[in-house]
Design a protein around this motif. Sequence first.
Motif, mmCIF file in Angstrom:
data_model
loop_
_atom_site.group_PDB
_atom_site.id
_atom_site.type_symbol
_atom_site.label_atom_id
_atom_site.label_comp_id
_atom_site.label_asym_id
_atom_site.label_seq_id
_atom_site.Cartn_x
_atom_site.Cartn_y
_atom_site.Cartn_z
ATOM 1 N N HIS A 13 0.816 -1.221 0.000
ATOM 2 C CA HIS A 13 0.000 0.000 0.000
ATOM 3 C C HIS A 13 0.849 1.271 0.000
ATOM 4 O O HIS A 13 0.516 2.256 -0.668
ATOM 5 N N ASP A 14 1.952 1.247 0.736
ATOM 6 C CA ASP A 14 2.773 2.458 0.835
ATOM 7 C C ASP A 14 3.367 2.882 -0.506
ATOM 8 O O ASP A 14 3.761 4.037 -0.681
ATOM 9 N N THR A 16 1.720 3.063 -3.196
ATOM 10 C CA THR A 16 0.671 3.738 -3.979
ATOM 11 C C THR A 16 0.443 5.152 -3.456
ATOM 12 O O THR A 16 -0.482 5.830 -3.896
ATOM 13 N N ARG A 17 1.289 5.603 -2.560
ATOM 14 C CA ARG A 17 1.094 6.894 -1.883
ATOM 15 C C ARG A 17 2.149 7.908 -2.314
ATOM 16 O O ARG A 17 2.928 7.692 -3.215
ATOM 17 N N LYS A 24 -4.010 1.770 -8.221
ATOM 18 C CA LYS A 24 -3.947 0.314 -8.195
ATOM 19 C C LYS A 24 -5.001 -0.325 -9.085
ATOM 20 O O LYS A 24 -4.768 -1.380 -9.686
#
Length: 216
Positions: A13-14, A16-17, A24
Amino acid sequence: MDENWIKQLFSQHDLTRMGHAQRKDDLNLGLGWLYYAITRIYKPKTCVCIGSWRGFVPMLLAKGVTDNIEDGNVTFIDPSMADDFWKDSEKNDEWFGSFGLNNIEPHLYTTQDFVNTEMYNKLDSIDLLFVDGYHTRDQAKFDFEAFEPKLSENAIVFFHDSLKKKPSRIYGKDNVYQYSVVDYIDELKQRQDLQIFDFPVLNGVTILRKLPCEDV
């Protein structure tokens, strides 16, 4: 680029930041396509990346270099001020290695400290510089000027979060500071020896190169 590699990247997840317009749902790397494409087109042998939350930018640069037939590497400089993520060199190697990348050299320094090392002295002919550290006018200026004398003739330079001012709480709610890279970009635009282009995506990315002497 291999779709499975992007799926693996976005499983974290990190990654995608942090303002690179990743998405995604359709495996869209956002501005990452630009970072990757530049390495494929320009075929840099020496890249320097200053700052990254979890390595999205250095990994896209390293992936592009890996996919070329020429050898190359990414020098990654980050003092891990936001948290302890980059403080374990063994874990860093495992992290990048899990994505099939063995050409990233992490260095736990601020730029101010890195310029006093033998590693800095050995760096020469940098083909790509990515400035994405502490997002103030003064730090962006220091980062660029520290490496400008080492840029190769056709080097490309990126500045991330370069078009908007905004408060940041990445270092904690009691340590709020203001993004002001845009102020330095405005200064650079006064130089006649630079060609500069802004990408107005989210907080912006600016790309520049030095003009040949005959074009100045």
